[in-house]
Scaffold this motif. Structure first.
Motif, short mmCIF file in Angstrom:
data_model
loop_
_atom_site.label_atom_id
_atom_site.label_comp_id
_atom_site.label_asym_id
_atom_site.label_seq_id
_atom_site.Cartn_x
_atom_site.Cartn_y
_atom_site.Cartn_z
N UNK A 66 0.81 -1.23 0.00
CA UNK A 66 0.00 0.00 0.00
C UNK A 66 0.84 1.27 0.00
N UNK A 67 2.18 1.15 -0.04
CA UNK A 67 2.97 2.39 0.04
C UNK A 67 2.86 3.16 -1.28
N UNK A 68 2.69 4.48 -1.19
CA UNK A 68 2.43 5.26 -2.41
C UNK A 68 3.62 5.34 -3.37
N UNK A 85 15.65 8.90 -12.29
CA UNK A 85 14.28 8.96 -11.79
C UNK A 85 14.29 9.36 -10.31
N UNK A 86 13.50 10.39 -9.98
CA UNK A 86 13.45 10.88 -8.58
C UNK A 86 13.05 9.77 -7.62
N UNK A 87 12.25 8.83 -8.14
CA UNK A 87 11.69 7.79 -7.29
C UNK A 87 12.60 6.57 -7.16
N UNK A 137 5.89 3.04 -4.30
CA UNK A 137 6.43 1.83 -4.94
C UNK A 137 6.38 2.00 -6.46
N UNK A 138 7.28 1.32 -7.16
CA UNK A 138 7.25 1.39 -8.62
C UNK A 138 6.13 0.50 -9.14
N UNK A 139 6.11 -0.75 -8.69
CA UNK A 139 5.06 -1.68 -9.11
C UNK A 139 4.68 -2.58 -7.95
N UNK A 140 5.46 -3.64 -7.76
CA UNK A 140 5.03 -4.66 -6.78
C UNK A 140 5.74 -4.58 -5.45
N UNK A 141 6.47 -3.49 -5.19
CA UNK A 141 7.27 -3.33 -3.96
C UNK A 141 8.03 -4.61 -3.60
N UNK A 142 8.93 -4.96 -4.50
CA UNK A 142 9.76 -6.15 -4.28
C UNK A 142 11.21 -5.79 -4.01
N UNK A 143 11.85 -6.49 -3.09
CA UNK A 143 13.28 -6.33 -2.84
C UNK A 143 13.92 -7.71 -3.01
N UNK A 161 -6.87 1.98 2.34
CA UNK A 161 -6.65 3.23 1.62
C UNK A 161 -6.83 4.37 2.61
N UNK A 162 -6.05 5.46 2.41
CA UNK A 162 -6.08 6.53 3.42
C UNK A 162 -7.33 7.40 3.34
#
Ligand code: ATP
Length: 438
Positions: A46-48, A111-113, A50-56, A348-349
């Motif tokens: 749910x983090x805003x 990319x800033x992100x 993330x690029x796609x699937x928030x994978x590390x 969702x917030x």
């Protein structure tokens, strides 16, 4: 020695798993061994930012003996798993150099992100780093402070946010529930172009490989093994066991790939979910919460279906089955005021709403449905309605009656679970197919 990496890609290209694939190849060709399967660890969905699937990703590396187990293929080079865990004194600098040069080569720094992070440690990190990163919003400062107190080497680029995922990937305990994914990578000259994958071959593979899941959405005709982004991934097949995956992958008829690698992952485990009372639910969490439907579901413009859930203390929260969840909304529409359900989903917030991933129906209330106007006890004739909710009266003698003649409504829902279709499924959501098995 463990290496954790995150945040190397952007929406316009790249993929952290591809960096892991390159890293494994480079480490092995420099004479190191990779121990166990590389990890693909999904974090808070749910983090805003993330690029796609928030994978590390994370890899364990050593100077060891090669086993006969293959974890990947890069061009013609077989990537074999290492067997022993020897000490690597003196080699640490070489490993750091390999990792940093690879990140600097592949990360989308413009990319800033994109804020890459690397963490290298002799052992896995405390489990709360993973628990926090999958269930909450974590600050970069808290993670850096924690890393400073541990015996680790780390490097964070730009705002260092990647350290959150890199350390969480080294803190996941894969002795709990886990799954595997074999990921195939596209030839570089095809990146950004349309992927050539034969859908019939995916359907055949899906039928013949029962330990795999979420390959194809038959109801919505959606190919779920391939991403839609311009990233280097050709396709990925998820499964409960690693052994069958290379054979399953070879059944897919597709454009040539530059290779594949198998990851052990926390995908499809529901690790992101925490049981919560409605009053303690916070934005960006993923929760399981139980309550009574207190407002019958209704559809808003855009096709989203909403209802309100209330707990025994009278606290309420809105729940939504959004339009992309397709047929799942039909089940939600069947809920009635008074039904007792358990909702699984991300929060969702604004407005505070649970985005439903699946729902367990625990109790279905008896609902009376009108079949006809009441009969006048004196005249024996049907009475007339006085308007919606205003009762009935007899045209002949004026006798009044409040209620119509009713019967018990057939409920089209059953007790048990309902889940969103494959095309709308989140990486971390455990499919019902896996819940039955476990
Ligand atoms: P891909 O799946 O293609 O690798 P992504 O969706 O994983 O992309 P990232 O580029 O990795 O997206 O960006 C996610 C960023 O959020 C990373 O910097 C990661 O460290 C950070 N992050 C992960 N979990 C949390 C969390 N719980 N709180 C705060 N930041 C987080």
């Amino acid at each position: 020695m463990w290496i954790g990496v995150d945040d190397t890609d952007s929406r316009t290209g790249g993929c952290t798993t591809f960096v892991a694939f390159q890293l494994v190849h480079r480490l092995i060709s420099t004479g190191f061994s990779v121990i166990g399967y590389p990890r693909l660890v999904r974090l808070n969905p749910n983090i805003p930012w993330k690029t796609r699937g928030n994978g590390a990703v994370a890899i364990q590396v050593s100077k060891g003996v090669t086993s006969d187990i293959q974890i990947g293929l890069n061009k013609d080079t077989k990537l074999m798993i290492g067997k022993t865990l020897d000490h690597m004194t003196g080699d640490v600098d070489t490993v750091r150099e390999i990792v940093c040069s690879l990140i600097e080569e592949y990360a989308s720094f413009d990319d800033d992100n994109t804020n890459p992070g690397i963490v290298i440690s002799n052992k896995l990190l405390p489990p709360h780093l993973y628990q926090n990163a999958i269930q909450k919003i974590v600050t970069i400062r808290d993670v850096v402070e924690e890393l400073d107190g541990l015996d680790v080497w780390y490097k964070g680029y730009k705002n260092q946010r990647g350290l959150i995922g890199a350390s969480a990937a080294l803190s996941w305990n894969d002795t709990m529930d886990k799954t595997f994914e074999i990921i195939y990578y596209r030839d570089k000259n095809r990146w950004g172009t349309k992927r050539m994958i034969d859908t019939r071959s995916v359907l055949t593979m899906d039928e013949r490989c029962p330990s795999t899941f979420d390959n194809y959405d038959r109801e919505n005709h959606h190919l779920s093994i391939a991403p839609n982004s311009p990233c280097p991934v050709l396709f990925g097949i998820r499964g409960d066991h690693q052994e069958p995956l290379p054979a399953c992958g070879s059944m897919i008829e597709a454009e040539p790939s530059q290779g594949w690698m198998i990851f052990v992952t926390n995908q499809a485990t529901d690790d992101h979910l925490q049981r919560k009372k409605i009053e303690s639910i916070e934005p960006y969490q993923s929760v399981i919460t139980k309550g009574t439907v207190c407002k019958k579901p209704f559809t808003i413009p855009g096709g989203h279906v909403l209802f309100t859930l209330e707990d025994e203390k009278g606290k309420t929260i809105d729940c939504a089955a959004y339009e992309p969840t397709k047929q799942f909304r039909n089940a939600i529409r069947q809920l009635e005021k008074g039904d007792i359900v358990e909702v699984y989903g991300g929060v969702r917030k604004k407005p505070l709403t649970i985005n439903i991933e699946k729902i367990a129906v625990h109790y279905l209330i008896d609902v009376a449905e009108k079949i006809e106007n009441p009969l006048c006890p004196l005249c024996g004739k049907h009475m007339r309605s006085k308007g919606k909710g205003k009762g009935y009266h007899c045209k002949g003698c004026g006798t009044k009656e409040v209620n119509p003649i009713v019967r018990k409504k057939d409920r089209l829902l059953s007790l048990g679970f309902y889940e969103v279709p494959v095309c709308a499924r989140r990486h971390l959501s455990k499919p019902l197919k896996r819940m039955d098995d476990s």
